[in-house]
Design an enzyme around this catalytic site. Structure first.
Site: not given
Length: 486
Positions: A112-114, A145
């Site tokens: 999700f950090k993309d 991350t």
């Protein structure tokens, strides 16, 4: 739009200032001075927007047009999402028994950090090119991350990134996604310590104001406001995908279940709620349960040690974004937040004031999941849906399976005390493909994309950080050496 420190000791700055900052000079975290409030008509208009269009609308509220013209902002966000594999960027899977899984992992690194880091990378590049400036990014990672941050800046001539990962505590795939990126501006360090321990030298570097200023240090952890800002869109998109209709009065409420480590996503949810989005939030954690204990008992205190779990990216004892949540719930009381955080720093133990704990428990529910709970949720989801969950997503699914009566739960949220059943959405922070060992332990067969399989055949590069070394000094020397190329 101005940004101020949660501790009140730093002057107000604009979005560009927060983008290039880590912690504020007083040790606090930057937050908008005022949170925009959205009316019912705006919510109804936004309900038909795609995920990228929602990000554009939200970012335009926090980034003034004199800093980034609206058309330029739109182009930067389109560019940020151009490498995502799914046409919708974010996808909702509707599974049996009301299990709605919002897949936030269709970016390059399957995490999700993309989403937030791809946007942040574009914002950085815009300002750096405009001002002919170079920055040094320093990032500690518990799993995802680091690789997302690396992908957001790889190959950029005006950025060097230094990433510290906890050797042996990430999955093999997570580690390879970092160590196989062979670029002049990428510097990866494999530290023999846990995710909280690698934060110590990073904080030391940022606390050295002269060094930080000389080398233009900045962070891409969720300390950085830009990441929180983009993550607000997760909650709006989840709400619009799961709300049955926006034609009712009052608007329907959706429960959003958030796997929580450092607390960035749950902070974004609290901001969305404050903006007027009718959501109930649930912070779900693994056995490292400081946030759960804080919500349940007001006990923001460290355990004796970090417990390694299957949901390794959530193996965090000091979730620094809790400070932002406390600031929001205290009515932006910087003096109180400063006092509380200084007490925590000194003793690693904090009992929240009764009034603040009451507000927190009214805003959030919480749940913790053991490794056995995680495995059980992964198995059940596969058996019922032929759908593989990563262990972090399974923490959310465990909450869903163990709390089936949403009418009763809804009545327990004092912020939305209406006696009807809520739709529920579980945020899925990573693809199961990144966690093969956890799948095998659950008796499931991994489904591994070819680009992930290929990582095992690629050259790797990293610098070990051994116990007993002065990690901060090693970083200083490497940062100074990299600066010779500028």
């Amino acid at each position: 739009m101005e940004y101020i420190s949660t501790r009140g000791g730093a002057g107000a700055i604009d979005f560009e200032g927060t983008l290039f900052s880590g912690f504020a000079s007083d040790g606090g975290l930057f937050m908008p001075k005022h949170i925009p409030s959205l009316d019912r008509d705006t919510l109804r208009r936004w309900s038909s927007l795609s995920y990228p269009e929602l990000v554009k609308e939200l970012c335009s509220l926090f980034i003034t047009a004199d800093l980034v013209p609206r058309s330029t902002l739109s182009d930067l966000i389109d560019r940020a999402f151009s490498r995502f594999r799914h046409k919708d960027v974010v996808h909702l899977s509707r599974l049996k028994d009301g299990l709605n899984v919002l897949e936030l992992w269709h970016g390059v690194t399957y995490a999700f950090k993309d989403l937030s880091l791809s946007c942040t990378g574009q914002f950085l590049q815009y300002f750096l090119e405009k001002k002919q400036k170079h920055v040094t990014v320093v990032v500690g990672t518990s799993g995802d991350t680091g690789s997302s941050a690396i992908e957001s800046v790889r190959g950029q001539k005006n950025m060097d990134i230094f990433v510290l990962l906890p050797k042996g505590l990430c999955t093999q795939i997570q580690e390879l996604q970092m160590t196989t990126v062979i670029e002049d501006n990428i510097h990866v360090f494999a530290a023999h310590g846990n995710s909280d321990e690698i934060d110590v030298p990073i904080k030391e570097l940022f606390a050295d104001v002269d060094f930080a200023r000389k080398y233009n240090l900045m962070s891409l952890n969720s300390v950085n406001w830009s990441r929180i800002m983009v993550q607000i869109a997760h909650h709006f998109y989840a709400y619009f995908q799961c709300a049955p209709s926006l034609d009712t009065t009052p608007l329907p409420v959706v429960e959003i279940v958030v796997p929580t480590g450092g607390g960035g996503n749950i902070t974004a949810g609290c901001i969305a709620q404050k903006m007027g989005l009718p959501i109930c939030l649930v912070a779900v954690v693994n056995s490292n349960d400081i946030i759960h204990r804080t919500v349940q008992h007001g006990d923001f205190s460290l355990s004796e040690s970090v417990k390694p779990t299957l949901a390794s990216a959530m193996d965090i004892q000091e979730p620094y974004n809790v400070e932002r949540v406390l600031w929001l719930l205290s009515g932006s009381d910087s003096r109180l937040v400063k006092t509380l955080m200084e007490q925590f720093r000194a003793s690693k133990s904090l009992k929240l004031p009764e009034d603040l704990h009451r507000k927190l428990s009214e805003t959030l529910r919480s749940c913790s999941a053991s490794d056995e709970d995680i495995i059980g949720a992964m198995r059940r989801c596969w058996e019922e849906n032929c759908y593989l969950l990563c262990p972090h997503s399974a923490v959310a699914a465990h909450y869903h399976y163990s709390h089936p009566d949403r009418t009763r739960l809804h009545q327990s949220f004092s912020c939305f005390p209406f006696p009807f059943s809520m739709p529920r959405c579980c945020l899925a922070p990573a693809s199961a493909a990144k966690f093969q060992d956890a799948l095998l332990r659950a008796g499931l067969v991994p489904q591994v994309p070819p680009e992930i399989t290929a990582l095992t055949e690629m050259e790797t590069r990293s610098t070990p950080l051994q116990r007993g070394q002065d990690w901060a000094q090693v970083l200083r020397e490497r940062i100074e050496a990299a600066a010779q190329r500028w």
